[in-house]
Design an enzyme around this catalytic site. Sequence first.
Site, PDB file in Angstrom:
ATOM      1  N   ASP A  72       0.882  -1.166   0.000  1.00 58.18           N
ATOM      2  CA  ASP A  72       0.000   0.000   0.000  1.00 58.18           C
ATOM      3  C   ASP A  72       0.917   1.212   0.000  1.00 58.18           C
ATOM      4  OD1 ASP A  72      -2.820   0.658  -0.144  1.00 58.18           O
ATOM      5  OD2 ASP A  72      -2.438   1.827   1.647  1.00 58.18           O
ATOM      6  N   ARG A 189       9.226   1.549  -3.085  1.00 57.32           N
ATOM      7  CA  ARG A 189       8.877   0.117  -3.170  1.00 57.32           C
ATOM      8  C   ARG A 189      10.138  -0.742  -3.203  1.00 57.32           C
ATOM      9  NH1 ARG A 189       5.998   0.837  -6.830  1.00 57.32           N
ATOM     10  NH2 ARG A 189       4.229   1.305  -5.505  1.00 57.32           N
TER      11      ARG A 189
HETATM   12  P1  ITT Z   1      -3.452  -2.045  -5.576  1.00 55.63           P
HETATM   13  O1  ITT Z   1      -4.133  -1.578  -4.310  1.00 55.63           O
HETATM   14  O2  ITT Z   1      -4.279  -2.981  -6.377  1.00 55.63           O
HETATM   15  O3  ITT Z   1      -2.054  -2.538  -5.330  1.00 55.63           O
HETATM   16  P2  ITT Z   1      -3.506   0.786  -6.268  1.00 55.63           P
HETATM   17  O4  ITT Z   1      -2.997   1.540  -7.456  1.00 55.63           O
HETATM   18  O5  ITT Z   1      -4.924   1.026  -5.830  1.00 55.63           O
HETATM   19  O6  ITT Z   1      -3.256  -0.771  -6.561  1.00 55.63           O
HETATM   20  P3  ITT Z   1      -2.585   1.915  -3.765  1.00 55.63           P
HETATM   21  O7  ITT Z   1      -3.936   1.902  -3.157  1.00 55.63           O
HETATM   22  O8  ITT Z   1      -1.419   1.473  -2.938  1.00 55.63           O
HETATM   23  O9  ITT Z   1      -2.508   1.025  -5.078  1.00 55.63           O
HETATM   24  O10 ITT Z   1      -2.333   3.389  -4.315  1.00 55.63           O
HETATM   25  C1  ITT Z   1      -1.055   3.822  -4.635  1.00 55.63           C
HETATM   26  C2  ITT Z   1      -1.146   5.127  -5.396  1.00 55.63           C
HETATM   27  O11 ITT Z   1       0.156   5.723  -5.453  1.00 55.63           O
HETATM   28  C3  ITT Z   1      -1.579   4.929  -6.843  1.00 55.63           C
HETATM   29  O12 ITT Z   1      -2.214   6.087  -7.318  1.00 55.63           O
HETATM   30  C4  ITT Z   1      -0.246   4.730  -7.557  1.00 55.63           C
HETATM   31  O13 ITT Z   1      -0.317   5.082  -8.927  1.00 55.63           O
HETATM   32  C5  ITT Z   1       0.654   5.676  -6.778  1.00 55.63           C
HETATM   33  N1  ITT Z   1       2.012   5.116  -6.743  1.00 55.63           N
HETATM   34  C6  ITT Z   1       2.493   4.174  -5.894  1.00 55.63           C
HETATM   35  N2  ITT Z   1       3.740   3.852  -6.216  1.00 55.63           N
HETATM   36  C7  ITT Z   1       4.071   4.608  -7.280  1.00 55.63           C
HETATM   37  C8  ITT Z   1       5.217   4.715  -8.074  1.00 55.63           C
HETATM   38  O14 ITT Z   1       6.285   3.950  -7.874  1.00 55.63           O
HETATM   39  N3  ITT Z   1       5.224   5.578  -9.081  1.00 55.63           N
HETATM   40  C9  ITT Z   1       4.139   6.356  -9.327  1.00 55.63           C
HETATM   41  N4  ITT Z   1       2.992   6.306  -8.643  1.00 55.63           N
HETATM   42  C10 ITT Z   1       2.959   5.429  -7.617  1.00 55.63           C
END
Ligand code: ITT
Length: 209
Positions: A72, A189
């Site tokens: 998350d 990450r």
């Molecule tokens: P899952 O829960 O299915 O894993 P999600 O996209 O809903 O997918 P999150 O709730 O953890 O995941 O939200 C993370 C947000 O932060 C999401 O908008 C991602 O695009 C962004 N994010 C996370 N890591 C990132 C990265 O390495 N580069 C760019 N954006 C990132």
Amino acid sequence: MSETQAIVFASENEGKIRELNALLTPLGYTVSSQKDHGIVSLPETAVTFVENAIVKARHASSKSGLAAIADDSGLEVDALKGAPGLYSSRYAKMNNTGSGDVDNYMYLLKQLDGLDESARTARFRSVVVYLRHENDPSPIISEGVWEGHILPQAVEGGGFGYDPVFCNHDTNEAASLLEKNLKNRLSHRGKAVASLVKQLESRTTNAGA
Ligand code: ITT
């Protein structure tokens, strides 16, 4: 954990799935995504990254019968008192301006319009959880942070999510332009997964896995 043990990654985010595979497959882990098992995510209702990650991992482990990993994560912007943070994936939607990655970062750029670079500091945070099984009472939890600032305009390239608007502090490059192995070394990450792997290996050495 034996090298052949399968792990399901509890994510629907294709960008995260690509990165996790690139991080874990060379180390001998066999990772599938929850989609490969026909698993659909539950709504994220918790108010902390760690709780959301545990819920995601437990759900995927319960449905697949496998050990599970979940991430998350979110982007914390200082000028916005840490927003969008936990709500990064829903930022535009919560403000009725769309629902995709581009909608999210365009809404963010609008909130920061006119601010100097020094006032645009931000960080990505990732909390990664590993559960051996659905009822694992002692999940492995690790966290990684990536410091940077928000660019005035999007820089198209690779990556996903907010990468086009996030600038890595040390090299002053947009995350979207970083070579993918380099992003995995620098990123929130990448750091969280590296720490998770260390903990997994020490648990195995201590026969606790
Ligand atoms: P899952 O829960 O299915 O894993 P999600 O996209 O809903 O997918 P999150 O709730 O953890 O995941 O939200 C993370 C947000 O932060 C999401 O908008 C991602 O695009 C962004 N994010 C996370 N890591 C990132 C990265 O390495 N580069 C760019 N954006 C990132």
